[in-house]
Design a protein around this motif. Structure first.
Motif, PDB file in Angstrom:
ATOM      1  N   SER A  34       0.861  25.795 -33.456  1.00  0.00           N
ATOM      2  CA  SER A  34       0.981  24.339 -34.148  1.00  0.00           C
ATOM      3  C   SER A  34      -0.642  23.806 -34.009  1.00  0.00           C
ATOM      4  O   SER A  34      -0.687  23.096 -34.668  1.00  0.00           O
ATOM      5  CB  SER A  34       2.113  23.546 -33.271  1.00  0.00           C
ATOM      6  OG  SER A  34       1.854  23.195 -32.382  1.00  0.00           O
ATOM      7  N   TYR A  41       1.546  16.568 -28.807  1.00  0.00           N
ATOM      8  CA  TYR A  41       2.195  16.668 -29.339  1.00  0.00           C
ATOM      9  C   TYR A  41       3.501  15.048 -28.670  1.00  0.00           C
ATOM     10  O   TYR A  41       4.529  14.601 -29.729  1.00  0.00           O
ATOM     11  CB  TYR A  41       3.704  18.251 -28.754  1.00  0.00           C
ATOM     12  CG  TYR A  41       4.473  17.585 -29.127  1.00  0.00           C
ATOM     13  CD1 TYR A  41       5.215  18.100 -30.405  1.00  0.00           C
ATOM     14  CD2 TYR A  41       5.983  17.361 -28.236  1.00  0.00           C
ATOM     15  CE1 TYR A  41       6.160  17.986 -31.006  1.00  0.00           C
ATOM     16  CE2 TYR A  41       7.582  17.187 -28.994  1.00  0.00           C
ATOM     17  CZ  TYR A  41       7.465  17.789 -29.774  1.00  0.00           C
ATOM     18  OH  TYR A  41       8.722  17.962 -30.243  1.00  0.00           O
ATOM     19  N   LEU A  44       2.446  12.357 -30.619  1.00  0.00           N
ATOM     20  CA  LEU A  44       3.016  12.570 -32.255  1.00  0.00           C
ATOM     21  C   LEU A  44       4.997  11.932 -31.888  1.00  0.00           C
ATOM     22  O   LEU A  44       5.605  11.729 -33.185  1.00  0.00           O
ATOM     23  CB  LEU A  44       3.239  13.822 -32.656  1.00  0.00           C
ATOM     24  CG  LEU A  44       1.170  13.666 -33.438  1.00  0.00           C
ATOM     25  CD1 LEU A  44       1.762  15.619 -33.630  1.00  0.00           C
ATOM     26  CD2 LEU A  44       1.200  12.585 -33.909  1.00  0.00           C
ATOM     27  N   HIS A  45       5.480  12.910 -31.342  1.00  0.00           N
ATOM     28  CA  HIS A  45       7.059  12.837 -31.113  1.00  0.00           C
ATOM     29  C   HIS A  45       7.099  11.187 -30.929  1.00  0.00           C
ATOM     30  O   HIS A  45       8.263  10.987 -31.662  1.00  0.00           O
ATOM     31  CB  HIS A  45       7.271  13.027 -29.765  1.00  0.00           C
ATOM     32  CG  HIS A  45       8.822  13.232 -29.321  1.00  0.00           C
ATOM     33  ND1 HIS A  45       9.706  13.975 -30.472  1.00  0.00           N
ATOM     34  CD2 HIS A  45       9.669  12.905 -28.659  1.00  0.00           C
ATOM     35  CE1 HIS A  45      10.810  13.443 -29.928  1.00  0.00           C
ATOM     36  NE2 HIS A  45      10.929  12.663 -28.926  1.00  0.00           N
ATOM     37  N   GLN A  48       6.684   9.696 -34.441  1.00  0.00           N
ATOM     38  CA  GLN A  48       6.972  10.165 -35.168  1.00  0.00           C
ATOM     39  C   GLN A  48       8.967   9.284 -34.411  1.00  0.00           C
ATOM     40  O   GLN A  48       9.756   9.020 -35.970  1.00  0.00           O
ATOM     41  CB  GLN A  48       6.668  11.186 -34.926  1.00  0.00           C
ATOM     42  CG  GLN A  48       8.487  12.072 -35.871  1.00  0.00           C
ATOM     43  CD  GLN A  48       7.944  12.366 -37.425  1.00  0.00           C
ATOM     44  OE1 GLN A  48       6.996  12.275 -38.233  1.00  0.00           O
ATOM     45  NE2 GLN A  48       9.602  11.670 -38.426  1.00  0.00           N
ATOM     46  N   ILE A  98       1.661   8.047 -37.049  1.00  0.00           N
ATOM     47  CA  ILE A  98       1.733   9.033 -38.176  1.00  0.00           C
ATOM     48  C   ILE A  98       1.209   9.157 -39.463  1.00  0.00           C
ATOM     49  O   ILE A  98       2.098   8.997 -40.163  1.00  0.00           O
ATOM     50  CB  ILE A  98       2.888   9.992 -37.316  1.00  0.00           C
ATOM     51  CG1 ILE A  98       2.464  11.096 -37.695  1.00  0.00           C
ATOM     52  CG2 ILE A  98       4.078   9.558 -38.141  1.00  0.00           C
ATOM     53  CD1 ILE A  98       3.815  12.011 -36.599  1.00  0.00           C
ATOM     54  N   GLN A 103       3.020  13.774 -39.528  1.00  0.00           N
ATOM     55  CA  GLN A 103       4.197  14.322 -39.761  1.00  0.00           C
ATOM     56  C   GLN A 103       4.772  15.910 -40.117  1.00  0.00           C
ATOM     57  O   GLN A 103       5.631  16.771 -39.192  1.00  0.00           O
ATOM     58  CB  GLN A 103       4.765  13.951 -41.029  1.00  0.00           C
ATOM     59  CG  GLN A 103       4.942  12.654 -40.644  1.00  0.00           C
ATOM     60  CD  GLN A 103       5.630  11.668 -41.524  1.00  0.00           C
ATOM     61  OE1 GLN A 103       5.780  12.311 -42.635  1.00  0.00           O
ATOM     62  NE2 GLN A 103       6.074  10.475 -41.267  1.00  0.00           N
ATOM     63  N   TYR A 106       3.732  18.532 -36.819  1.00  0.00           N
ATOM     64  CA  TYR A 106       4.910  17.703 -35.869  1.00  0.00           C
ATOM     65  C   TYR A 106       5.680  18.694 -36.191  1.00  0.00           C
ATOM     66  O   TYR A 106       6.983  19.291 -35.055  1.00  0.00           O
ATOM     67  CB  TYR A 106       5.867  16.437 -35.778  1.00  0.00           C
ATOM     68  CG  TYR A 106       6.734  15.894 -34.683  1.00  0.00           C
ATOM     69  CD1 TYR A 106       6.342  15.326 -33.331  1.00  0.00           C
ATOM     70  CD2 TYR A 106       7.956  15.288 -34.993  1.00  0.00           C
ATOM     71  CE1 TYR A 106       8.049  15.714 -32.776  1.00  0.00           C
ATOM     72  CE2 TYR A 106       9.484  15.514 -35.435  1.00  0.00           C
ATOM     73  CZ  TYR A 106       8.659  15.642 -33.558  1.00  0.00           C
ATOM     74  OH  TYR A 106      10.014  15.259 -33.374  1.00  0.00           O
ATOM     75  N   ARG A 107       6.309  18.735 -37.354  1.00  0.00           N
ATOM     76  CA  ARG A 107       7.526  19.593 -37.781  1.00  0.00           C
ATOM     77  C   ARG A 107       6.988  21.297 -37.569  1.00  0.00           C
ATOM     78  O   ARG A 107       8.236  22.302 -36.863  1.00  0.00           O
ATOM     79  CB  ARG A 107       7.965  19.406 -39.131  1.00  0.00           C
ATOM     80  CG  ARG A 107       8.500  18.307 -39.928  1.00  0.00           C
ATOM     81  CD  ARG A 107       8.865  18.517 -40.800  1.00  0.00           C
ATOM     82  NE  ARG A 107       7.924  18.827 -41.862  1.00  0.00           N
ATOM     83  CZ  ARG A 107       7.367  17.300 -42.126  1.00  0.00           C
ATOM     84  NH1 ARG A 107       7.604  15.732 -41.937  1.00  0.00           N
ATOM     85  NH2 ARG A 107       6.227  17.895 -43.873  1.00  0.00           N
ATOM     86  N   ARG A 110       7.498  21.314 -33.716  1.00  0.00           N
ATOM     87  CA  ARG A 110       8.685  21.083 -33.283  1.00  0.00           C
ATOM     88  C   ARG A 110       9.656  21.977 -32.780  1.00  0.00           C
ATOM     89  O   ARG A 110      10.454  21.978 -31.267  1.00  0.00           O
ATOM     90  CB  ARG A 110      10.262  20.004 -34.148  1.00  0.00           C
ATOM     91  CG  ARG A 110      11.017  19.495 -33.309  1.00  0.00           C
ATOM     92  CD  ARG A 110      10.924  18.799 -32.061  1.00  0.00           C
ATOM     93  NE  ARG A 110      12.341  18.322 -31.628  1.00  0.00           N
ATOM     94  CZ  ARG A 110      12.505  17.398 -31.128  1.00  0.00           C
ATOM     95  NH1 ARG A 110      11.473  16.923 -29.319  1.00  0.00           N
ATOM     96  NH2 ARG A 110      13.510  17.561 -30.153  1.00  0.00           N
TER      97      ARG A 110
END
Length: 166
Positions: A34, A41, A44-45, A48, A98, A103, A106-107, A110
């Motif tokens: 990623s 991460y 961002l989590h 998000q 974010i 996003q 992040y997707r 994840r």
């Protein structure tokens, strides 16, 4: 002496740091496709799932001092994954938000993170992993370091004294 005995330590701090480095390296390897590292991460989590957060609020949630968080935000800002917005209630504050690019990454990250979670729980055991998270959360909530007594440091060569922790 066995290798296991050599790696054991009575120092709680060292044991936590060793385990933390080991687990962080594992998560970083799994997240590598990623382009994110574990700390990125985590940032961002939080943003998000909770929406824009002030630097101080996010630092508190991550049990990180604001300057360390700011350092960790730099690559995310540079890559356009987050932006700093003017605070909603206090225009002097900055909130981390974010971006659509963030996003997207992040997707992508994840499912990799979910795989790392699953692999960790398979290696350690689901019940033990839950107990470990509960124990570590309890450790994070302790008052360690909050009421440190100021201790005089030995005099410097020029005869000046200084206090530790400053």
């Amino acid at each position: 002496m066995s290798q296991d005995e050599l790696q054991r330590t009575l120092c709680n701090c060292l044991a936590l740091r060793q385990a933390s480095r080991h687990v962080t390296q594992f998560y970083d390897q799994v997240l590598a496709p990623s382009g994110l590292r574990t700390t990125q991460y985590s940032i961002l989590h939080r943003v998000q799932t909770q929406g824009p957060l002030t630097v101080n609020a996010l630092a508190d949630q991550l049990v990180m001092d604001p300057s360390t968080l700011t350092h960790n935000l730099k690559p995310l800002l540079k890559d356009g994954f987050v932006v700093l917005e003017v605070g909603r209630t206090d225009r002097r504050q900055r909130a981390i938000a974010i971006t659509p690019e963030g996003q997207g990454v992040y997707r992508k990250a994840r499912p990799l993170w979910l795989r790392a979670q699953s692999d960790f729980e398979n290696a350690v055991g689901g019940t033990q992993a839950t107990a470990l998270r509960d124990l570590l959360a309890a450790v994070s909530r302790t008052g360690l370091g909050e009421a440190e007594a100021e201790v005089e440091a030995p005099p410097s060569p020029k005869g000046k004294t200084r206090r530790s922790g400053r």
